[in-house]
Design a protein around this motif. Structure first.
Motif, short mmCIF file in Angstrom:
data_model
loop_
_atom_site.label_atom_id
_atom_site.label_comp_id
_atom_site.label_asym_id
_atom_site.label_seq_id
_atom_site.Cartn_x
_atom_site.Cartn_y
_atom_site.Cartn_z
N GLN A 60 0.92 -1.02 -0.11
CA GLN A 60 -0.20 -0.07 -0.17
C GLN A 60 0.84 1.23 0.05
O GLN A 60 0.61 2.30 -0.67
CB GLN A 60 -0.87 0.05 1.28
CG GLN A 60 -2.09 1.14 1.11
CD GLN A 60 -3.06 1.13 0.22
OE1 GLN A 60 -3.72 -0.12 0.18
NE2 GLN A 60 -3.17 2.26 -0.49
N ARG A 61 1.87 1.41 0.88
CA ARG A 61 2.68 2.77 1.10
C ARG A 61 3.56 2.79 -0.46
O ARG A 61 4.04 3.83 -0.65
CB ARG A 61 3.83 2.45 2.06
CG ARG A 61 4.81 1.12 1.80
CD ARG A 61 5.62 1.06 3.19
NE ARG A 61 6.54 -0.34 3.02
CZ ARG A 61 7.80 0.12 2.47
NH1 ARG A 61 8.19 1.39 2.20
NH2 ARG A 61 8.59 -1.27 2.60
N GLU A 62 3.55 1.83 -1.36
CA GLU A 62 4.39 1.88 -2.55
C GLU A 62 3.48 2.57 -3.83
O GLU A 62 3.92 2.87 -4.87
CB GLU A 62 5.04 0.71 -3.02
CG GLU A 62 6.04 0.01 -2.09
CD GLU A 62 6.76 -1.11 -2.36
OE1 GLU A 62 7.77 -1.41 -1.98
OE2 GLU A 62 6.00 -1.87 -3.26
N MET A 63 2.35 2.36 -3.59
CA MET A 63 1.18 2.78 -4.67
C MET A 63 1.27 4.35 -5.22
O MET A 63 1.37 4.63 -6.39
CB MET A 63 -0.14 2.50 -4.18
CG MET A 63 -1.33 2.58 -5.31
SD MET A 63 -0.87 1.80 -6.86
CE MET A 63 -1.02 -0.06 -6.28
N GLU A 64 1.48 5.29 -4.06
CA GLU A 64 1.64 6.63 -4.47
C GLU A 64 2.80 6.83 -5.32
O GLU A 64 2.83 7.53 -6.25
CB GLU A 64 1.63 7.26 -3.29
CG GLU A 64 1.68 8.86 -3.42
CD GLU A 64 1.91 9.63 -2.50
OE1 GLU A 64 1.85 10.86 -2.59
OE2 GLU A 64 1.88 9.05 -1.13
N LYS A 65 3.92 6.33 -4.94
CA LYS A 65 5.20 6.37 -5.94
C LYS A 65 5.20 5.70 -7.26
O LYS A 65 5.40 6.42 -8.36
CB LYS A 65 6.36 5.73 -5.14
CG LYS A 65 7.68 5.88 -5.86
CD LYS A 65 8.83 5.38 -5.11
CE LYS A 65 9.94 5.64 -5.89
NZ LYS A 65 11.37 4.97 -5.18
N HIS A 66 4.51 4.41 -7.42
CA HIS A 66 3.98 3.79 -8.48
C HIS A 66 3.35 4.60 -9.48
O HIS A 66 3.66 4.81 -10.66
CB HIS A 66 3.43 2.36 -8.38
CG HIS A 66 3.06 1.92 -9.55
ND1 HIS A 66 3.84 1.07 -10.34
CD2 HIS A 66 1.87 1.83 -10.21
CE1 HIS A 66 3.02 0.74 -11.43
NE2 HIS A 66 1.70 1.16 -11.15
N MET A 67 2.13 5.33 -8.87
CA MET A 67 1.21 6.06 -9.83
C MET A 67 2.12 7.26 -10.27
O MET A 67 1.82 7.41 -11.40
CB MET A 67 0.15 6.74 -8.99
CG MET A 67 -0.84 5.40 -8.52
SD MET A 67 -1.52 4.32 -10.07
CE MET A 67 -2.45 5.67 -10.74
N LYS A 68 2.82 8.06 -9.50
CA LYS A 68 3.43 9.14 -9.99
C LYS A 68 4.86 8.88 -10.81
O LYS A 68 4.70 9.59 -11.91
CB LYS A 68 3.99 9.68 -8.80
CG LYS A 68 4.95 11.02 -9.00
CD LYS A 68 5.10 11.97 -7.68
CE LYS A 68 5.93 13.40 -7.96
NZ LYS A 68 6.44 14.06 -6.89
N VAL A 69 5.32 7.72 -10.72
CA VAL A 69 6.54 7.38 -11.49
C VAL A 69 5.94 6.68 -12.90
O VAL A 69 6.24 7.26 -14.11
CB VAL A 69 7.44 6.32 -10.96
CG1 VAL A 69 8.36 5.95 -11.99
CG2 VAL A 69 8.06 6.89 -9.77
N PHE A 70 5.07 6.00 -13.04
CA PHE A 70 4.68 5.13 -14.03
C PHE A 70 3.30 5.69 -14.87
O PHE A 70 3.34 5.39 -15.95
CB PHE A 70 4.36 3.68 -13.89
CG PHE A 70 5.41 2.84 -13.59
CD1 PHE A 70 6.22 2.20 -14.72
CD2 PHE A 70 6.18 2.81 -12.40
CE1 PHE A 70 7.40 1.62 -14.29
CE2 PHE A 70 7.42 2.01 -11.87
CZ PHE A 70 7.98 1.37 -12.88
#
Length: 568
Positions: free
Chosen positions: A466-476
């Motif tokens: 869950q804590r990695e989802m924000e970064k994933h959405m911003k990066v990809f």
């Protein structure tokens, strides 16, 4: 009687004294008038004499200036004052008004080959009736065309910046003189910042930039563009003169090292050397890059190509709220970014990246690492190591991996084969503690307390905490705009900038320069040959065939050799 005579004598004496005084006063006035007239006459003669001397000096200076102009121009006399204007263009070629073309043509300048001019800035301060020239701020240039409006000269950015280095006056005036320049044989340049020597074949990059120049002058600043990067080099020394022509001549170029210190180059594109096996510690700010380079020798590349070893890039990040990403590329891609790279890792915290070259024959060489500050200011330790790979992995057996014990059953919860004697006990425990991810195509078995932290991206379906989802959405999945104007998501942008972007850098197969690729070629045959727009145009140049001497287009030379000379 005597009394009357005495009065008469006194009266006569008095009248005589008065006449003498009047005569003396008159003589004094005449003397003063003559002196004043003489003084005025001398002053007027001195003024006329000074004017004649000034006119003689002005004529002598004009004759000397004309002689210098004729000497500099090898018989061509052209010297005019213009208002300086800017125009957006490369190189050092200016635009002059049409009247200048007529005057230069009448002087015979067109018959003397390429035309060169010396530009000097005219000071704003006026002394008497003339304006002073600033001999310190001067440069030389060529001419592009004669289309400027009358009374003005249009300068490209290179000439403008070298001529008006300190400040630009409200009405910039320059003097343009026709000069004859010798062909240059030697040039020494020095980068003003670090990083230029890190470019692959940086001498060829400099040579490409100088193709737009007609002249070089000592103390000038030459700007070299490499993609979106810009480097400035100062001309330290020229031979055989301080101003030379670089047209149709071979110039020996010497590039001195920069005085810049690597520790102070955080905001610049600089490659810090990184030794394999050693740890490099540093700090990177949010939105900034820190770049490193390391080399893989031929002896090591054989092990990596055969699969007996891996190139491992490891970064340990201090858990203080910051986060980093790493991007790796192999030269000639010098500075990897979010959109242009070969390998990358976006995991949060510390991470290990295994480099597996796509072509086993291209393992050796120079690699670049870009550490990007994704969030906050991050302290990190970076290292590169060559790790051996064991021939037999842990848990690997000689039997086929798909073999299943005949005395086993399939667990309905975790879908694993369990020995039949313990199947009921396993299922009871598995149902109570484990849960399978319901997302289509996932099916990973998780502990129930961990299931809430296991999520999938609703766009690409990848699984994350869950804590990695924000970064994933911003990066990809955050839309990105390419400098060419295209807006794409990250993975599409990587593909676009590596294969179809007209601003991508390529090494032309015909001229050997690092240039922008451009769009698709107009000729369908060139598209079938996987040529870009630049290569299609560059390959249209002709060159004599080594075998028959016939002029053939460069892009048709291989077909000509096969069809005419039967060479493979």
């Amino acid at each position: 009687m005597d009394f009357e005579l005495r009065q008469a004598r006194e009266k006569l004496e008095r009248e005589q004294r008065e006449r003498m005084q009047r005569a003396k006063a008159k003589a004094e006035r005449e003397r003063r008038a003559k002196a004043e007239a003489a003084r005025r006459r001398e002053a007027l003669e001195a003024s006329h004499r000074e004017r004649r001397l000034d006119a003689a000096r002005a004529q002598e200076e004009a004759d000397q200036k004309m002689e210098e102009v004729i000497q500099l121009g090898k018989g061509v006399s052209f010297s005019h004052m213009f208002e300086a204007l800017q125009y957006d263009g490369p190189g050092d070629k200016i635009k002059l008004p049409p009247s200048s073309f007529k005057e230069l043509s009448d002087e015979g300048a067109l018959d003397k080959g390429p035309m060169y001019f010396r530009l000097s800035k005219v000071k704003d301060t006026v002394q008497g009736a003339t304006m002073e020239q600033d001999t310190e701020e001067a440069t030389c240039c060529g001419v592009l065309e004669f289309t400027a409006r009358e009374g003005s000269a249009e300068l490209p950015m290179h000439v403008w910046n070298n001529l008006f280095r300190s400040d630009t006056p409200d009405v910039p005036l320059i003097e343009v003189k026709y000069v004859s320049l010798p062909k240059g044989t030697y040039a020494k340049l020095k980068p003003e910042g670090a990083g230029f020597s890190d470019l692959p074949n940086h001498r060829a990059v400099l040579e490409t930039a100088l193709r737009n120049h007609a002249t070089l002058s000592e103390n000038d600043i030459v700007v070299v563009n490499y993609g979106q990067l810009q480097y400035k080099l100062k001309v330290l020394e020229l031979k055989p003169a301080s101003n030379v022509s670089v047209l149709e001549t071979d110039v020996e170029v010497d590039i001195e090292g920069s005085d810049s210190v690597l520790d102070n180059e955080e905001n610049q594109h600089v490659l810090v050397p990184l030794e394999i096996g050693k740890v490099e510690s540093s700090v990177v700010g949010e939105g900034k890059f820190r770049y490193y380079k390391f080399s893989v020798e031929e002896s090591v590349s054989e092990k990596v190509a055969s699969g007996r070893a891996n190139i491992e890039v490891k970064i340990d990040t201090d858990a203080s709220g910051g986060d980093t990403d790493i991007y790796v590329s192999r030269h000639p891609l010098v500075f990897p970014t979010q959109h242009r790279h070969e390998w990358s890792s976006y995991e949060m915290g510390s991470k290990v990246l295994i480099l597996k070259p796509h072509d086993s024959s291209l393992v050796s060489g120079v690699y670049s690492i870009g550490v990007y500050g994704f969030k906050g200011t991050s302290k990190y330790q970076l290292s590169v190591a060559i790790k051996d790979v064991n021939s037999q992995r842990i848990g690997e057996h000689a039997s086929a991996p798909g073999s299943v014990d005949v005395d086993s059953v399939l667990c309905r919860n975790c879908k694993r084969h369990i020995a039949s004697r313990s199947a009921h006990l396993h299922e009871a425990y598995c149902m109570r503690h484990n849960v399978a991810c319901p997302h289509e195509g996932c099916g990973v078995v998780l502990r129930k307390e961990e299931a809430a932290d296991h999520v999938h991206c609703n766009k690409c379906g990848r699984a994350f905490q869950q804590r990695e989802m924000e970064k994933h959405m911003k990066v990809f999945h955050e839309p990105l705009q390419c400098p060419c104007g295209v807006v794409l998501e990250k993975e599409d942008m990587v593909q676009h900038q590596s294969s179809t972007c007209p601003l991508r850098l390529i090494v032309c197969r015909f001229c050997g320069d690092t240039v922008h690729a451009g769009g698709e070629p107009v000729d369908a045959r060139d598209r079938l040959r996987n040529m870009c727009e630049h290569e299609s145009i560059c390959g249209s140049r002709t060159a004599p065939c080594d075998s028959c001497g016939r002029s053939v287009m460069l892009k048709e030379m291989d077909i000509h050799l096969i069809a005419v000379h039967q060479k493979s």
